[in-house]
Design a protein around this motif. Sequence first.
Motif, PDB file in Angstrom:
ATOM      1  N   GLU A 139      18.797  53.269  64.044  1.00  0.00           N
ATOM      2  CA  GLU A 139      20.092  53.889  63.742  1.00  0.00           C
ATOM      3  C   GLU A 139      20.127  55.387  64.049  1.00  0.00           C
ATOM      4  O   GLU A 139      21.209  55.959  64.203  1.00  0.00           O
ATOM      5  CB  GLU A 139      20.446  53.640  62.270  1.00  0.00           C
ATOM      6  N   THR A 140      18.955  56.012  64.157  1.00  0.00           N
ATOM      7  CA  THR A 140      18.951  57.460  64.404  1.00  0.00           C
ATOM      8  C   THR A 140      18.166  57.864  65.653  1.00  0.00           C
ATOM      9  O   THR A 140      18.419  58.927  66.219  1.00  0.00           O
ATOM     10  CB  THR A 140      18.354  58.228  63.203  1.00  0.00           C
ATOM     11  N   ARG A 143      13.499  70.013  76.171  1.00  0.00           N
ATOM     12  CA  ARG A 143      14.354  70.084  74.992  1.00  0.00           C
ATOM     13  C   ARG A 143      14.514  68.685  74.406  1.00  0.00           C
ATOM     14  O   ARG A 143      14.824  67.744  75.143  1.00  0.00           O
ATOM     15  CB  ARG A 143      15.716  70.660  75.391  1.00  0.00           C
ATOM     16  N   PRO A 144      14.313  68.501  73.084  1.00  0.00           N
ATOM     17  CA  PRO A 144      14.392  67.163  72.502  1.00  0.00           C
ATOM     18  C   PRO A 144      15.730  66.473  72.798  1.00  0.00           C
ATOM     19  O   PRO A 144      16.795  67.080  72.673  1.00  0.00           O
ATOM     20  CB  PRO A 144      14.232  67.414  70.995  1.00  0.00           C
ATOM     21  N   ALA A 145      15.651  65.212  73.179  1.00  0.00           N
ATOM     22  CA  ALA A 145      16.861  64.446  73.466  1.00  0.00           C
ATOM     23  C   ALA A 145      17.777  64.381  72.256  1.00  0.00           C
ATOM     24  O   ALA A 145      19.001  64.376  72.393  1.00  0.00           O
ATOM     25  CB  ALA A 145      16.483  63.041  73.920  1.00  0.00           C
ATOM     26  N   ALA A 146      17.206  64.321  71.049  1.00  0.00           N
ATOM     27  CA  ALA A 146      18.020  64.237  69.841  1.00  0.00           C
ATOM     28  C   ALA A 146      18.850  65.496  69.643  1.00  0.00           C
ATOM     29  O   ALA A 146      19.983  65.433  69.146  1.00  0.00           O
ATOM     30  CB  ALA A 146      17.140  64.001  68.621  1.00  0.00           C
ATOM     31  N   THR A 147      18.318  66.648  70.030  1.00  0.00           N
ATOM     32  CA  THR A 147      19.075  67.893  69.904  1.00  0.00           C
ATOM     33  C   THR A 147      20.313  67.847  70.780  1.00  0.00           C
ATOM     34  O   THR A 147      21.400  68.276  70.370  1.00  0.00           O
ATOM     35  CB  THR A 147      18.196  69.099  70.288  1.00  0.00           C
ATOM     36  N   GLU A 148      20.176  67.314  71.986  1.00  0.00           N
ATOM     37  CA  GLU A 148      21.321  67.172  72.876  1.00  0.00           C
ATOM     38  C   GLU A 148      22.297  66.122  72.344  1.00  0.00           C
ATOM     39  O   GLU A 148      23.512  66.315  72.354  1.00  0.00           O
ATOM     40  CB  GLU A 148      20.841  66.783  74.280  1.00  0.00           C
ATOM     41  N   HIS A 149      21.760  65.011  71.864  1.00  0.00           N
ATOM     42  CA  HIS A 149      22.612  63.909  71.399  1.00  0.00           C
ATOM     43  C   HIS A 149      23.428  64.303  70.177  1.00  0.00           C
ATOM     44  O   HIS A 149      24.625  64.012  70.091  1.00  0.00           O
ATOM     45  CB  HIS A 149      21.745  62.695  71.079  1.00  0.00           C
ATOM     46  N   TYR A 150      22.784  64.970  69.211  1.00  0.00           N
ATOM     47  CA  TYR A 150      23.451  65.313  67.960  1.00  0.00           C
ATOM     48  C   TYR A 150      24.074  66.709  67.966  1.00  0.00           C
ATOM     49  O   TYR A 150      24.790  67.075  67.028  1.00  0.00           O
ATOM     50  CB  TYR A 150      22.468  65.206  66.791  1.00  0.00           C
ATOM     51  N   GLY A 151      23.782  67.486  68.988  1.00  0.00           N
ATOM     52  CA  GLY A 151      24.357  68.823  69.076  1.00  0.00           C
ATOM     53  C   GLY A 151      23.642  69.852  68.237  1.00  0.00           C
ATOM     54  O   GLY A 151      24.078  71.005  68.145  1.00  0.00           O
ATOM     55  N   ARG A 152      22.541  69.471  67.623  1.00  0.00           N
ATOM     56  CA  ARG A 152      21.717  70.368  66.806  1.00  0.00           C
ATOM     57  C   ARG A 152      20.400  69.657  66.528  1.00  0.00           C
ATOM     58  O   ARG A 152      20.283  68.445  66.759  1.00  0.00           O
ATOM     59  CB  ARG A 152      22.421  70.727  65.499  1.00  0.00           C
ATOM     60  N   PRO A 153      19.385  70.374  66.041  1.00  0.00           N
ATOM     61  CA  PRO A 153      18.101  69.715  65.771  1.00  0.00           C
ATOM     62  C   PRO A 153      18.257  68.528  64.822  1.00  0.00           C
ATOM     63  O   PRO A 153      19.100  68.535  63.919  1.00  0.00           O
ATOM     64  CB  PRO A 153      17.263  70.834  65.144  1.00  0.00           C
ATOM     65  N   ASP A 191      22.984  66.467  56.827  1.00  0.00           N
ATOM     66  CA  ASP A 191      24.413  66.258  56.583  1.00  0.00           C
ATOM     67  C   ASP A 191      24.800  64.783  56.551  1.00  0.00           C
ATOM     68  O   ASP A 191      25.992  64.454  56.518  1.00  0.00           O
ATOM     69  CB  ASP A 191      25.239  66.972  57.670  1.00  0.00           C
ATOM     70  N   HIS A 192      23.819  63.896  56.564  1.00  0.00           N
ATOM     71  CA  HIS A 192      24.100  62.454  56.545  1.00  0.00           C
ATOM     72  C   HIS A 192      23.271  61.804  55.439  1.00  0.00           C
ATOM     73  O   HIS A 192      22.183  61.264  55.693  1.00  0.00           O
ATOM     74  CB  HIS A 192      23.798  61.838  57.914  1.00  0.00           C
ATOM     75  N   PRO A 193      23.760  61.894  54.206  1.00  0.00           N
ATOM     76  CA  PRO A 193      22.964  61.440  53.053  1.00  0.00           C
ATOM     77  C   PRO A 193      22.524  59.988  53.135  1.00  0.00           C
ATOM     78  O   PRO A 193      21.455  59.640  52.624  1.00  0.00           O
ATOM     79  CB  PRO A 193      23.897  61.693  51.861  1.00  0.00           C
ATOM     80  N   GLU A 194      23.347  59.135  53.770  1.00  0.00           N
ATOM     81  CA  GLU A 194      22.940  57.737  53.859  1.00  0.00           C
ATOM     82  C   GLU A 194      21.691  57.588  54.724  1.00  0.00           C
ATOM     83  O   GLU A 194      20.848  56.711  54.485  1.00  0.00           O
ATOM     84  CB  GLU A 194      24.084  56.877  54.411  1.00  0.00           C
ATOM     85  N   GLN A 195      21.539  58.472  55.721  1.00  0.00           N
ATOM     86  CA  GLN A 195      20.358  58.420  56.564  1.00  0.00           C
ATOM     87  C   GLN A 195      19.198  59.202  55.963  1.00  0.00           C
ATOM     88  O   GLN A 195      18.039  58.909  56.250  1.00  0.00           O
ATOM     89  CB  GLN A 195      20.690  58.927  57.972  1.00  0.00           C
ATOM     90  N   VAL A 196      19.482  60.193  55.118  1.00  0.00           N
ATOM     91  CA  VAL A 196      18.407  60.883  54.388  1.00  0.00           C
ATOM     92  C   VAL A 196      17.642  59.874  53.539  1.00  0.00           C
ATOM     93  O   VAL A 196      16.404  59.817  53.557  1.00  0.00           O
ATOM     94  CB  VAL A 196      18.960  62.021  53.504  1.00  0.00           C
ATOM     95  N   GLY A 197      18.388  59.064  52.805  1.00  0.00           N
ATOM     96  CA  GLY A 197      17.749  58.045  51.979  1.00  0.00           C
ATOM     97  C   GLY A 197      16.979  57.039  52.808  1.00  0.00           C
ATOM     98  O   GLY A 197      15.856  56.661  52.461  1.00  0.00           O
ATOM     99  N   ARG A 198      17.580  56.615  53.916  1.00  0.00           N
ATOM    100  CA  ARG A 198      16.909  55.665  54.793  1.00  0.00           C
ATOM    101  C   ARG A 198      15.628  56.267  55.364  1.00  0.00           C
ATOM    102  O   ARG A 198      14.587  55.614  55.418  1.00  0.00           O
ATOM    103  CB  ARG A 198      17.847  55.269  55.939  1.00  0.00           C
ATOM    104  N   PHE A 199      15.699  57.524  55.785  1.00  0.00           N
ATOM    105  CA  PHE A 199      14.534  58.181  56.374  1.00  0.00           C
ATOM    106  C   PHE A 199      13.419  58.329  55.339  1.00  0.00           C
ATOM    107  O   PHE A 199      12.239  58.085  55.646  1.00  0.00           O
ATOM    108  CB  PHE A 199      14.939  59.555  56.924  1.00  0.00           C
ATOM    109  N   LEU A 251      12.877  69.817  50.924  1.00  0.00           N
ATOM    110  CA  LEU A 251      14.189  70.442  50.942  1.00  0.00           C
ATOM    111  C   LEU A 251      15.036  69.939  49.776  1.00  0.00           C
ATOM    112  O   LEU A 251      14.893  68.779  49.349  1.00  0.00           O
ATOM    113  CB  LEU A 251      14.881  70.168  52.271  1.00  0.00           C
ATOM    114  N   PRO A 252      15.938  70.770  49.247  1.00  0.00           N
ATOM    115  CA  PRO A 252      16.701  70.376  48.055  1.00  0.00           C
ATOM    116  C   PRO A 252      17.435  69.042  48.200  1.00  0.00           C
ATOM    117  O   PRO A 252      17.444  68.236  47.265  1.00  0.00           O
ATOM    118  CB  PRO A 252      17.676  71.540  47.872  1.00  0.00           C
ATOM    119  N   HIS A 253      18.041  68.781  49.369  1.00  0.00           N
ATOM    120  CA  HIS A 253      18.783  67.526  49.505  1.00  0.00           C
ATOM    121  C   HIS A 253      17.851  66.323  49.532  1.00  0.00           C
ATOM    122  O   HIS A 253      18.219  65.227  49.109  1.00  0.00           O
ATOM    123  CB  HIS A 253      19.677  67.550  50.755  1.00  0.00           C
TER     124      HIS A 253
END
Length: 337
Positions: A103-104, A120-130, A137-145, A200-202
Motif C-alpha cells: 500500500e505504500t 533520489r528516492p522514488a518515494a520522494t518523487e511519488h509522494y512529493g516529499r520524503p 500525515d497518514h495515521p492509518e498507514q502509521v499504524g500499519r507501518f 516521534l510524537p505521532h
Amino acid sequence: MQTHPPAVHMVQLLSGFQVSQALYVAAKIGIADRLVDGPLTVQQLASDLDCEPLALSRLLRTLASLGVFTEVRPGRYGSTPLGATLVSDGDGSMRDLALSWMETHYAPFAGLLDTVHSGRPAATEHYGRPFFAWLADHPEQVGRFSRAMANLTNGVKTAAIAGYTFSGCRTIVDVGGADGALLAKILRATPGAAGTVLDLPHVVAEALPRLSAHGLGDRLAAIGGDFFEAVPPGADVYLLSMVLHDWNDSDATRLLANIRAAATPDSRVVALELVVPVGDEPHMSKMIDLTMLGMVDGRERTEAEMRRLFEAAGLAFERVVATPTPVSIVEAGIPVG
C-alpha cells in the motif's frame, strides 16, 4: 533438482510484481485466517470472502505453486507454514508487512529507473516529499507501518536477540522503537531492567495502547521526540533496531553522535542491522537495500561501512555478532578519554 534455461528463469524473476500483488490480495482478503482450522474448498472460500470463485481458484493455484498454500485435492486448499505467515496475528505473522509494503511501497517503485539515474528516492518523487514526512500525515498507514515493524520483531528480530544477554543492564533506551515490541521482549528476559521507547510524537501516540498491552507497567515507558535533536541521557544501553539503515551516512552519524553525547562512560550501543556480506551470496540485506534505495535516503552497510559510521560519531566500534537470522548485532562503546 530441475534447472531451467536462463530465459525461463528470467521470466520467473520478471513475474515478481505479480507475486507480490497476489500475496497482498491473499493477505488483504484473509485467506490464511480462513484456513487456520483446516482446508476449505474454493467455493467455501469464495462465499466467505465475497470473491468470484474462478478468479479466486486461479489466485490460489498460483500461490500453491509457490508453496504459500497447498491443493490437498482438486478444488480444496489448505495452508502451509509459509502461508501461515499471512495470518492476522501470532508469532511469525507478516500480514501487516505485506499490506504496508504493497500500500505504500509498491507504487513508488515504478520510478526506480529515475532513482538509479538521479540517486533520489522514488518515494520522494511519488509522494512529493520524503516518505517518513508523508507517512506522518497518514495515521492509518502509521499504524500499519508500526505493526509491520512488529511483524519483523516477532518474525526475525526476536530470534536475533534470543541468545543475546542484557544482564546487568538497568536502563535501556530504544531509539526509534515504534510500539516497543522488541524492547518489551528484552525486558521480560531481563529482570530488574526498565526501558524507554523514543520515537516521534505521532508514532508514540498511536503506539500507546500496544505499549500498555505488554503488561510491564512502569518498566516500559515511551516519550515523543526527535532523535536527530537529542536522546534521553544516562542509559546503560542505547538500542537501535533497524533504524540506521533508514538514513544516509550524514544523518545516521548525527543520530549516533547524539547518543554519544547523551551516554555515560559505561553506556553501550547495541544495533540490530542487516550487515551486507561481501560477494555474490544471496542475503536478505541485498534485497532490503533495494527497498531503501527506492523508499528513503538510507542504505544497508557492510561491516567496514558500519565501522566507519560509528567511529565518525565518536563511538568505539567493537564487533558484529552473527545471529541465526539475517540480522546481525552491532556493538559499540564509549571511548575512554
